[in-house]
Enzyme design. Sequence first.
Site, PDB file in Angstrom:
ATOM      1  CD  GLN A 267      47.902  38.471  48.648  1.00  0.00           C
ATOM      2  OE1 GLN A 267      47.845  38.645  49.867  1.00  0.00           O
ATOM      3  NE2 GLN A 267      46.874  38.026  47.935  1.00  0.00           N
TER       4      GLN A 267
ATOM      5  CB  CYS B 237      47.274  43.641  48.516  1.00  0.00           C
ATOM      6  SG  CYS B 237      47.022  42.578  49.956  1.00  0.00           S
TER       7      CYS B 237
ATOM      8  CG  HIS C 170      37.195  42.996  44.346  1.00  0.00           C
ATOM      9  ND1 HIS C 170      37.575  42.110  45.330  1.00  0.00           N
ATOM     10  CD2 HIS C 170      38.190  43.906  44.247  1.00  0.00           C
ATOM     11  CE1 HIS C 170      38.757  42.470  45.796  1.00  0.00           C
ATOM     12  NE2 HIS C 170      39.147  43.554  45.167  1.00  0.00           N
TER      13      HIS C 170
ATOM     14  CD  GLU D 276      42.925  37.875  48.663  1.00  0.00           C
ATOM     15  OE1 GLU D 276      43.698  38.509  47.922  1.00  0.00           O
ATOM     16  OE2 GLU D 276      43.011  37.870  49.901  1.00  0.00           O
ATOM     17  NE  ARG D 277      43.616  39.309  40.238  1.00  0.00           N
ATOM     18  CZ  ARG D 277      43.903  40.487  39.700  1.00  0.00           C
ATOM     19  NH1 ARG D 277      43.697  40.710  38.416  1.00  0.00           N
ATOM     20  NH2 ARG D 277      44.370  41.464  40.451  1.00  0.00           N
TER      21      ARG D 277
ATOM     22  CB  CYS E 271      40.256  39.853  50.696  1.00  0.00           C
ATOM     23  SG  CYS E 271      40.590  40.690  49.117  1.00  0.00           S
ATOM     24  N   GLY E 272      41.463  42.866  52.090  1.00  0.00           N
ATOM     25  CA  GLY E 272      41.146  44.281  52.312  1.00  0.00           C
ATOM     26  C   GLY E 272      40.390  44.914  51.164  1.00  0.00           C
TER      27      GLY E 272
ATOM     28  N   GLY F 159      38.760  43.283  48.992  1.00  0.00           N
ATOM     29  CA  GLY F 159      37.493  42.565  48.932  1.00  0.00           C
ATOM     30  C   GLY F 159      36.482  43.116  49.922  1.00  0.00           C
TER      31      GLY F 159
END
Length: 307
Positions: free
Chosen positions: A57, A86, A181, A230-231, A239-240, A242
């Site tokens: 990102q 994020c 999610h 991740e998208r 992924c936090g 996530g």
Amino acid sequence: MNRPAPSTPAASLWRFTKMHGAGNDFVMLDGVNQRLDVTPERARALADRHFGIGADQILLVEPAQSADADFRYRIFNADGGEVEHCGNGARCFVRFVHEQGLSAANPLRAQIRTGVITLNDDPELGVEVDMGVTRFAPADVDFDAQGLEHAAQGQDTLWMLPMPGQDAPMALSLVSISNPHAVQVVEDVQNAPVRTVGPFIESHPRFARKVNAGFMQVMDPHHIRLRVYERGAGETLACGTGACAAVVAGIRRGLLQSPVVVDTRGGALRVQWDGRQLRMSGPAQTVFDGQVDIDALCASLARKETF
């Protein structure tokens, strides 16, 4: 808060910092002291791992537009799309602000697309993030549930999404933590079909804004292993949001108890949820600083994408 006026660097030269949170890596941009116009094309060029800097990102720090925030914090996925939240990036955001001397405030309040979050930076324990409100209705993740079977497990509702070539559907927990999610429980996360099933879930037409697909293995009530497709970024090392979504889903299902250690491929995160307040803590590491010619990057990416 007194901040220096933005400088006017050479038109296409952007200063940046490369950071990561448990292997989830970011290009950090200071939009307070630089005049930056981050477009989807420029975000893709920065994130490109062949011609650009390389990142999951792009994170842009700007002056706050809200009186109750210290800064505005924007997130662009590797595909150039701007997204809502994020978690690993939020930890890097507060560490970046402090290391760059943009603010000494601690806790720090960051304005994201869906509201204001609070972050606390502890040099020894890591950064703790107040992750905001969790929601669980299909509409909260823009999911079309019409005609789908569903089942209750504990306090959660599992939505049965058919998978081509398989007799049994996938049982998904839906969780919104500012971003969407879909979490499923697997027996062995190391061998889970993340790279094949992940894209199928992420881009499924029932998710109007796409979705982050989580694959969770429960080790014990306070410990899980997790992989996330991740998208807009593909599978990342961590992924936090996530991690938070998986823990919340596991607690609602009756499989987990707060606090929970979340082991990802890039490191460990810690998530606490009492049914209302959701907090996550973990590392935020600076890798290097640099300067990049954004126009040259975009030209290289254009050739790659059109050849």
